[in-house]
Design an enzyme around this catalytic site. Sequence first.
Site, mmCIF file in Angstrom:
data_model
loop_
_atom_site.group_PDB
_atom_site.id
_atom_site.type_symbol
_atom_site.label_atom_id
_atom_site.label_comp_id
_atom_site.label_asym_id
_atom_site.label_seq_id
_atom_site.Cartn_x
_atom_site.Cartn_y
_atom_site.Cartn_z
ATOM 1 C CG HIS A 83 -1.800 1.235 1.246
ATOM 2 N ND1 HIS A 83 -2.990 1.271 0.549
ATOM 3 C CD2 HIS A 83 -1.661 2.453 1.816
ATOM 4 C CE1 HIS A 83 -3.541 2.463 0.713
ATOM 5 N NE2 HIS A 83 -2.759 3.198 1.474
ATOM 6 C CG ASP A 162 -12.122 3.882 5.337
ATOM 7 O OD1 ASP A 162 -11.667 4.653 6.205
ATOM 8 O OD2 ASP A 162 -11.811 3.966 4.137
ATOM 9 N NE ARG A 169 -10.612 10.425 9.324
ATOM 10 C CZ ARG A 169 -9.709 9.721 8.627
ATOM 11 N NH1 ARG A 169 -10.027 8.544 8.087
ATOM 12 N NH2 ARG A 169 -8.490 10.174 8.487
ATOM 13 C CB SER A 184 -8.691 5.194 7.342
ATOM 14 O OG SER A 184 -9.032 5.260 5.983
ATOM 15 C CE LYS A 188 -9.050 2.327 3.325
ATOM 16 N NZ LYS A 188 -9.132 3.661 2.728
HETATM 17 N N1 URA Z 1 -5.993 7.221 2.965
HETATM 18 C C1 URA Z 1 -6.971 6.481 3.530
HETATM 19 O O1 URA Z 1 -7.353 5.455 2.991
HETATM 20 N N2 URA Z 1 -7.515 6.901 4.683
HETATM 21 C C2 URA Z 1 -7.121 8.018 5.313
HETATM 22 O O2 URA Z 1 -7.663 8.336 6.361
HETATM 23 C C3 URA Z 1 -6.122 8.801 4.709
HETATM 24 C C4 URA Z 1 -5.564 8.369 3.537
#
Ligand code: URA
Length: 435
Positions: A83, A162, A169, A184, A188
Amino acid sequence: MMRFVELIEKKKHAGKLSRQELAYFINGYVAGEIPDYQASALLMAIWLNGMDPEETYELTVAMAASGDQIDLSAIPGRKVDKHSTGGVADTTTLIVAPLVAACGGKVAKMSGRGLGHTGGTLDKLESIPGFRVDIGMNEFVDIVKKCGLSVIGQTGSLVPADKKLYALRDVTGTIDNLSLIASSIMSKKLAAGADAVVLDVKTGSGAFMRDVKDAEALARAMVDIGKRSGRRTVALVTDMSQPLGRAVGNAMEVKEAVEILKGERAGDLLDVSLALAARMVCMAKPEIECEQAEKEVRSALSSGKGLERLACMIEAQRGNPKVLENEGLLPKAAQTVTVKAKTDGFISCIDTREIGICALLLGAGRQKKTDTIDPAVGIWMEKRLGDPVKTGEPLAVFHVNNTGGLEEAKMRFLSAVKTAPGKPRIPALIYREVT
Ligand code: URA
Ligand code: CA
């Protein structure tokens, strides 16, 4: 029966939320039982008072459990994911995943689309004629078994918590909190089912975390979550104070990635890709040392085996693999416009986020999720930080179809790339490794 206002009160006074309380928050919010105004109040209390590593982990687990959790057990061997926290001209996935696959690692990757100044792997792959990212889960697993890699879009029901929380947010000033960002991203990764994760945390003018210290703290928070959940996790903090590769734009980035996999092109994009791929192979194959993994990755590059893996995936996902031999089969813009230097000197500073916005203005990216992109257009960066430059020399070549955003893009590009009389200090490419 828990009363949500008590959780808000607790965090307002910097108390510690329990596993049960965090699960109550996530489940209640996803079910629509906790209203946005109460969730907003808790998020702001978290933003102000923070969460400790245990709370951050429990929040992540509750989020990951809010939807589908992908089962990759049908794929033999260790599944490794990567990631990146997002950047400009960051085409590492298209280079890293085939190299790791060629070394025997299994990369089952769920990717996202570009938004704002950053690009997305799905958009890049879709610039290959015919390429499909909306394949089913069974086909995804079959392709990973056959090719060693596959890239698909996140399913609609992966971490619904999320999706809902991120949107909240975004409008409540609570995006930029370490625990909230870490949970967050990692929720994932946990839901996507890999055994091991390599994180590329960017720092610099094109990154979410502009400061190295903040990026390192985010890397530590994410590695901690990975460890607590029993997934081997490593993070590299890498530089994004200039676009990583030369190409900013979807088909242009595919072409650059292919040239790298063919061994025709070197540079920072290759170097970061090799570092990430070596960590992934090292985790996929516990029987070998990391130095050995690095050698295997380099030989997958020089033998062309990485390129073969990419061809396998493109064909399996119904794209035209001939693009690898004939770049003319990729979408091409109608015209090119050269942007020239206005002064002599050295390239001293690049506002990378602005370069991403310039590519967006040409049509390569989206302002909002529903915008459509033009796969052919983008920017080719002729200069990197520290390069000498003379007045009138090309700084970049814009690949253009619709000229609507061209003038603004040119203007913003020229103010985003600064020159100075003396040679500047060049930032490190890989700052830290967090294990
Ligand atoms: N990328 C994400 O997936 N979540 C965040 O909170 C910030 C960047
Ligand atoms: Ca990305």
